[in-house]
Design an enzyme around this catalytic site. Sequence first.
Site, PDB file in Angstrom:
ATOM      1  CB  CYS A  41      -1.018   0.011   1.262  1.00 36.24           C
ATOM      2  SG  CYS A  41      -0.280  -0.079   2.759  1.00 36.24           S
ATOM      3  CG  HIS A  86      -4.495   0.028   4.080  1.00 31.88           C
ATOM      4  ND1 HIS A  86      -3.589  -0.758   3.028  1.00 31.88           N
ATOM      5  CD2 HIS A  86      -5.506   0.499   3.178  1.00 31.88           C
ATOM      6  CE1 HIS A  86      -4.127  -0.831   2.170  1.00 31.88           C
ATOM      7  NE2 HIS A  86      -5.324  -0.338   1.999  1.00 31.88           N
ATOM      8  CG  HIS A  98      -6.577   0.211  -1.450  1.00 33.46           C
ATOM      9  ND1 HIS A  98      -6.822  -0.534  -0.139  1.00 33.46           N
ATOM     10  CD2 HIS A  98      -7.851  -0.202  -1.935  1.00 33.46           C
ATOM     11  CE1 HIS A  98      -8.144  -1.173  -0.176  1.00 33.46           C
ATOM     12  NE2 HIS A  98      -8.757  -1.036  -1.194  1.00 33.46           N
TER      13      HIS A  98
END
Length: 128
Positions: A41, A86, A98
């Site tokens: 990510c 994240h 993502h």
Amino acid sequence: SAAASKPSNASLGQQIADKACEYIGNPYVYGGNSLTNGIDCSGFVQQIHALFGISTPRVSDDIQNGGKAVSYSDMLPGDVICYSGHVAIYIGNDTIVHASNSKPYPAGGIKTTSPANYRTVLAVRRYW
């Protein structure tokens, strides 16, 4: 009005969002840095930004503390949404793109998710 509050370079944010979407379907690899062969990510955010000459930290916690703070209600395509451990790129219409996890696409890999607050949002940061 919302239009008046948009930064003059909002089109750059849209370009970042559009470019990020070109990699949808590519694999997630923890610690990876390749937009085509596998990325995680924070690597995804960093590498997309690098395509525009924008320097971004490599780790999600650092990304959350960099750039410029933006309120959730004012976020624009291209902004980075930070969750616990994240990060994702907002692309508009309450949707993010993502690198999500190692499961095969569409469960994992580089994909879109909606709503953008599918997890608790800790911060929204603007690097452009």
